[in-house]
Motif scaffolding. Structure first.
Motif, PDB file in Angstrom:
ATOM      1  N   CYS A   1      36.842 -15.267 166.882  1.00  0.00           N
ATOM      2  CA  CYS A   1      38.296 -15.070 166.859  1.00  0.00           C
ATOM      3  C   CYS A   1      38.882 -15.219 168.250  1.00  0.00           C
ATOM      4  CB  CYS A   1      38.647 -13.685 166.319  1.00  0.00           C
ATOM      5  SG  CYS A   1      38.434 -13.490 164.556  1.00  0.00           S
TER       6      CYS A   1
ATOM      7  N   THR B   1      41.760 -11.423 151.601  1.00  0.00           N
ATOM      8  CA  THR B   1      40.608 -10.595 151.909  1.00  0.00           C
ATOM      9  C   THR B   1      40.044 -11.028 153.254  1.00  0.00           C
ATOM     10  OG1 THR B   1      40.104 -10.392 149.555  1.00  0.00           O
ATOM     11  CG2 THR B   1      38.336  -9.861 151.115  1.00  0.00           C
ATOM     12  N   TYR B   2      40.035 -10.085 154.206  1.00  0.00           N
ATOM     13  CA  TYR B   2      39.513 -10.372 155.538  1.00  0.00           C
ATOM     14  C   TYR B   2      38.955  -9.083 156.118  1.00  0.00           C
ATOM     15  CZ  TYR B   2      43.910  -8.306 157.067  1.00  0.00           C
ATOM     16  OH  TYR B   2      44.960  -7.453 157.257  1.00  0.00           O
ATOM     17  N   ASP B   3      38.227  -9.194 157.191  1.00  0.00           N
ATOM     18  CA  ASP B   3      37.616  -8.037 157.839  1.00  0.00           C
ATOM     19  C   ASP B   3      38.560  -7.528 158.924  1.00  0.00           C
ATOM     20  OD1 ASP B   3      36.090  -6.244 159.367  1.00  0.00           O
ATOM     21  OD2 ASP B   3      34.235  -7.305 158.866  1.00  0.00           O
ATOM     22  N   ASP B   4      39.254  -6.438 158.619  1.00  0.00           N
ATOM     23  CA  ASP B   4      40.225  -5.932 159.585  1.00  0.00           C
ATOM     24  C   ASP B   4      39.554  -5.362 160.831  1.00  0.00           C
ATOM     25  OD1 ASP B   4      39.356  -3.655 158.227  1.00  0.00           O
ATOM     26  OD2 ASP B   4      41.350  -2.791 158.034  1.00  0.00           O
TER      27      ASP B   4
ATOM     28  N   SER C   1      38.043 -19.228 160.877  1.00  0.00           N
ATOM     29  CA  SER C   1      37.938 -18.239 159.795  1.00  0.00           C
ATOM     30  C   SER C   1      39.328 -17.692 159.519  1.00  0.00           C
ATOM     31  CB  SER C   1      37.003 -17.102 160.212  1.00  0.00           C
ATOM     32  OG  SER C   1      37.582 -16.379 161.290  1.00  0.00           O
ATOM     33  N   LEU C   2      39.444 -16.948 158.435  1.00  0.00           N
ATOM     34  CA  LEU C   2      40.724 -16.307 158.145  1.00  0.00           C
ATOM     35  C   LEU C   2      41.063 -15.309 159.248  1.00  0.00           C
ATOM     36  CD1 LEU C   2      43.204 -15.794 156.440  1.00  0.00           C
ATOM     37  CD2 LEU C   2      41.823 -14.265 155.007  1.00  0.00           C
ATOM     38  N   GLU C   3      40.067 -14.580 159.732  1.00  0.00           N
ATOM     39  CA  GLU C   3      40.307 -13.616 160.804  1.00  0.00           C
ATOM     40  C   GLU C   3      40.832 -14.307 162.058  1.00  0.00           C
ATOM     41  OE1 GLU C   3      37.487 -11.764 157.947  1.00  0.00           O
ATOM     42  OE2 GLU C   3      37.569 -13.726 158.917  1.00  0.00           O
TER      43      GLU C   3
END
Length: 162
Positions: free
Chosen positions: A64, A2-5, A76-78
């Motif tokens: 990012c 789950t990440y913010d595309d 972050s994952l992003e």
């Protein structure tokens, strides 16, 4: 995962703006001191706001961009997704094409020998930096392609690339 595309796409779109002609200095001395990441970090919020991007996501995009290079630690994952994608782009056929296309047009790649040295450095140092299992799987074929290319260049060039 789950990440913010939105964040990933926006950061991918803008993270290298500072390396393009028209966005970077033309003078050699200034170019050698140029910080393309700082430029992109500064530019991204203005570009995104002017295109209606949600202001609540701006800082995530900036983070990012700030952490997309292999030498940095993603926060972050992003940023991990962007950093792994940036590393993958430096391997395999695309990495070869991008590097060789810059010979004579980029201060880092004056000769083909410079390009080969950069590709060898990428092969030696980048794969272990990949974080995501999916990126490591994607890298396997790219590593093989890059390794074979470098072996062929060494054999065919016999140390005489210019």
């Amino acid at each position: 995962m789950t990440y913010d595309d939105d964040v990933v796409y926006a950061a991918a779109w803008l993270h290298d703006m500072g390396v393009f002609v028209g966005h970077r200095p033309e003078e050699q001395e200034a170019l050698e001191r140029w910080d393309s990441v700082a430029y992109a970090v500064d530019l991204a919020p203005r570009v995104l706001i002017s295109n209606g991007f949600p202001s609540a996501k701006l800082e995530a995009v900036v983070e990012c961009i700030r952490h997309h290079q292999p030498s940095t630690e993603p926060k972050s994952l992003e940023s991990t997704i962007l950093r792994d994608a940036d590393i993958l782009e430096q391997l395999g056929a695309i990495g070869i094409l991008r590097t060789v296309a810059k010979v004579g047009r980029d201060t880092r790649f004056v000769t083909f020998s410079d390009a080969v040295a950069s590709l060898q450095k990428a092969l030696d140092h980048l794969p272990p930096l990949l974080r995501l299992a999916s990126a490591r799987r994607l890298a396997e074929e790219r590593i093989r392609i890059l390794r074979e290319f470098l072996q062929a260049a060494a054999t065919e060039g016999s140390g005489r690339l210019h």
